[in-house]
Design an enzyme around this catalytic site. Structure first.
Site, mmCIF file in Angstrom:
data_model
loop_
_atom_site.group_PDB
_atom_site.id
_atom_site.type_symbol
_atom_site.label_atom_id
_atom_site.label_comp_id
_atom_site.label_asym_id
_atom_site.label_seq_id
_atom_site.Cartn_x
_atom_site.Cartn_y
_atom_site.Cartn_z
ATOM 1 C CB SER A 22 16.861 81.112 4.714
ATOM 2 O OG SER A 22 16.893 80.053 3.782
ATOM 3 C CB THR A 67 14.290 80.623 -2.881
ATOM 4 O OG1 THR A 67 13.650 79.347 -2.885
ATOM 5 C CG2 THR A 67 13.266 81.709 -2.575
ATOM 6 C CE LYS A 71 16.703 77.488 -5.358
ATOM 7 N NZ LYS A 71 16.862 76.162 -4.755
ATOM 8 C CG ASN A 92 21.632 78.026 -3.478
ATOM 9 O OD1 ASN A 92 22.768 77.971 -3.942
ATOM 10 N ND2 ASN A 92 21.328 77.575 -2.282
ATOM 11 N N GLY A 131 11.808 61.945 -10.572
ATOM 12 C CA GLY A 131 11.584 63.306 -11.034
ATOM 13 C C GLY A 131 12.579 63.685 -12.113
ATOM 14 C CB ALA A 132 12.851 64.549 -15.218
ATOM 15 N N GLY A 133 12.795 67.421 -12.862
ATOM 16 C CA GLY A 133 12.703 68.880 -12.829
ATOM 17 C C GLY A 133 14.087 69.474 -12.603
ATOM 18 N N GLY A 134 14.110 70.747 -12.209
ATOM 19 C CA GLY A 134 15.382 71.442 -12.013
ATOM 20 C C GLY A 134 16.253 70.775 -10.956
ATOM 21 C CG LEU A 227 15.805 65.781 -2.698
ATOM 22 C CD1 LEU A 227 16.350 66.497 -3.919
ATOM 23 C CD2 LEU A 227 16.937 65.441 -1.740
HETATM 24 P P1 NAP Z 1 10.129 71.145 -10.723
HETATM 25 O O1 NAP Z 1 11.226 71.620 -11.632
HETATM 26 O O2 NAP Z 1 8.814 71.828 -10.781
HETATM 27 O O3 NAP Z 1 9.910 69.572 -11.025
HETATM 28 C C1 NAP Z 1 8.830 68.886 -10.450
HETATM 29 C C2 NAP Z 1 8.963 67.393 -10.722
HETATM 30 O O4 NAP Z 1 7.891 66.751 -10.030
HETATM 31 C C3 NAP Z 1 8.834 66.980 -12.184
HETATM 32 O O5 NAP Z 1 9.631 65.841 -12.401
HETATM 33 C C4 NAP Z 1 7.342 66.616 -12.303
HETATM 34 O O6 NAP Z 1 7.051 65.664 -13.325
HETATM 35 C C5 NAP Z 1 7.098 65.987 -10.955
HETATM 36 N N1 NAP Z 1 5.701 66.067 -10.562
HETATM 37 C C6 NAP Z 1 5.057 67.148 -10.055
HETATM 38 N N2 NAP Z 1 3.772 66.851 -9.795
HETATM 39 C C7 NAP Z 1 3.595 65.541 -10.158
HETATM 40 C C8 NAP Z 1 2.490 64.648 -10.126
HETATM 41 N N3 NAP Z 1 1.294 65.040 -9.653
HETATM 42 N N4 NAP Z 1 2.669 63.384 -10.556
HETATM 43 C C9 NAP Z 1 3.871 62.977 -11.035
HETATM 44 N N5 NAP Z 1 4.975 63.775 -11.071
HETATM 45 C C10 NAP Z 1 4.833 65.052 -10.653
HETATM 46 O O7 NAP Z 1 10.578 71.194 -9.200
HETATM 47 P P2 NAP Z 1 12.071 71.272 -8.616
HETATM 48 O O8 NAP Z 1 12.534 72.694 -8.583
HETATM 49 O O9 NAP Z 1 12.896 70.272 -9.331
HETATM 50 O O10 NAP Z 1 11.850 70.843 -7.067
HETATM 51 C C11 NAP Z 1 11.476 69.510 -6.723
HETATM 52 C C12 NAP Z 1 11.383 69.366 -5.215
HETATM 53 O O11 NAP Z 1 12.701 69.425 -4.636
HETATM 54 C C13 NAP Z 1 10.655 70.490 -4.473
HETATM 55 O O12 NAP Z 1 9.296 70.294 -4.441
HETATM 56 C C14 NAP Z 1 11.231 70.408 -3.078
HETATM 57 O O13 NAP Z 1 10.467 69.550 -2.284
HETATM 58 C C15 NAP Z 1 12.586 69.774 -3.280
HETATM 59 N N6 NAP Z 1 13.673 70.701 -2.877
HETATM 60 C C16 NAP Z 1 14.234 70.529 -1.664
HETATM 61 C C17 NAP Z 1 15.262 71.379 -1.238
HETATM 62 C C18 NAP Z 1 15.892 71.186 0.128
HETATM 63 O O14 NAP Z 1 16.711 72.019 0.518
HETATM 64 N N7 NAP Z 1 15.577 70.134 0.833
HETATM 65 C C19 NAP Z 1 15.723 72.400 -2.084
HETATM 66 C C20 NAP Z 1 15.120 72.543 -3.329
HETATM 67 C C21 NAP Z 1 14.090 71.701 -3.716
HETATM 68 P P3 NAP Z 1 6.786 66.123 -14.845
HETATM 69 O O15 NAP Z 1 8.151 66.389 -15.427
HETATM 70 O O16 NAP Z 1 6.122 64.956 -15.479
HETATM 71 O O17 NAP Z 1 5.926 67.343 -14.787
#
Ligand code: NAP
Length: 288
Positions: A22, A67, A71, A92, A131-134, A227
């Site tokens: 940033s 970050t 968030k 953010n 995925g199904a995270g944030g 992403l």
């Molecule tokens: P999060 O809330 O921690 O969610 C992580 C996700 O990944 C969950 O769906 C999790 O599945 C899955 N996962 C993690 N390890 C795994 C594994 N070994 N096998 C299978 N599934 C796995 O993360 P988040 O905040 O949503 O962020 C996700 C990604 O977005 C970040 O890592 C980053 O690369 C990207 N991002 C990019 C930007 C950008 O500006 N380009 C900005 C923000 C984020 P479960 O639900 O089964 O645990």
């Protein structure tokens, strides 16, 4: 950079913040646009978030980015929140308002602007989110806002994908989203899909990892949008290309979330040419 008595400060609060790109975005924008502003990262220890926000207010910071992991946690400390950020449940960007800071989410508008710059269309598309995270939840809300035809969330923990799908359907007022297991390719619709990779699988230093190995999945997509931006070419992107799809990484999303924040803080407009110039600087910084 000529810091003087009129210099305004913006910053990033998070933990960790040491590898952030940033400062490259904001300090270059300030320099190129002639805005007397400097941007610095602030490492905020667990338990000190409320002090960080009130400290930023007291020190008259012009704006703040937020970050991981703050968030969502930052929301109770805001004076106001933008409706999109409230819907997504994550902020953010903090912008000064009369009684403190107003919270925005520029990640999703940033992703939308990045996709438009890459020629990737959402409107009327069937989209699969991995995925199904944030972030996956926020992407699903963006897709709903931008009138995607259908949304399939595939996740290791299927229940989390189903929960987000239910929230999206309640928000949309109709059944447009479904949560399915990672190997449930048969439940995807006929025809080619846009795929958005929103897990951290394959992120540096685990460059060789990929969420789905099976080529049958990649044959079902016309575009793979990862992403992740480090590495620049993930295994997900390579497999998408090998099976005839276009592939993009998340660096432009990162760039545009920053540009939108800068525009909110300074009321400046960033041209496509300047965005392109900063994008190249970010690529060089990652490769250093
Ligand atoms: P999060 O809330 O921690 O969610 C992580 C996700 O990944 C969950 O769906 C999790 O599945 C899955 N996962 C993690 N390890 C795994 C594994 N070994 N096998 C299978 N599934 C796995 O993360 P988040 O905040 O949503 O962020 C996700 C990604 O977005 C970040 O890592 C980053 O690369 C990207 N991002 C990019 C930007 C950008 O500006 N380009 C900005 C923000 C984020 P479960 O639900 O089964 O645990």
């Amino acid at each position: 950079m000529n810091v003087n008595g009129f210099t305004r400060t913006c910053g990033l609060i998070g933990n960790p913040v040491e590898h952030t790109l940033s400062p490259v975005i904001h300090n270059t924008l300030a320099q190129k646009l002639g805005v007397n502003l400097t941007y610095v990262p602030f490492h905020v220890e667990t338990g000190k978030l409320s002090h960080a926000v009130s400290g930023a207010d007291a020190l008259n910071l012009l704006g703040v980015n937020v970050t991981v992991p703050y968030k969502s946690d930052v929301i109770p400390f805001l004076a106001d929140i933008d409706p999109l950020a409230k819907q997504i449940g994550a902020v953010n960007t903090l912008v000064r308002c009369e009684s403190g800071f107003k919270g925005y989410n520029t990640d999703m508008p940033g992703l939308y602007r990045a996709m438009r710059a890459d020629g990737v269309i959402i409107e009327g598309e069937n989209v699969v989110i991995l995925g199904a995270g944030g972030v996956a939840r926020a992407v699903a809300m963006l897709l709903t806002e931008k009138k995607a035809a259908g949304i399939w969330l595939m996740n290791r923990t299927k229940e989390k994908a189903e929960k987000i799908a239910a929230e999206v359907n309640a928000y949309a007022g109709k059944e447009i989203a479904r949560g399915i297991a990672l190997d449930a390719f048969a439940e995807l619709p006929d025809g080619k899909l846009l795929a958005i990779q929103a897990t951290n699988v394959g992120m540096y230093p685990n460059n060789g990892d990929v969420l789905i190995e099976d080529n049958e999945f990649y044959k079902k997509i016309h575009t793979g949008y990862d992403l992740i931006f480090n590495p620049a070419d993930t295994v997900f992107m390579q497999k998408a290309r090998e099976n005839g799809a276009r592939a993009y990484n998340g660096l432009k999303m990162l760039l545009y979330q920053g540009i939108i924040a800068f525009e909110l803080w300074t009321a400046q407009t960033v041209t496509d040419e300047l965005a392109e110039e900063i994008y190249r600087m970010m690529e060089c910084t990652i490769n250093e």
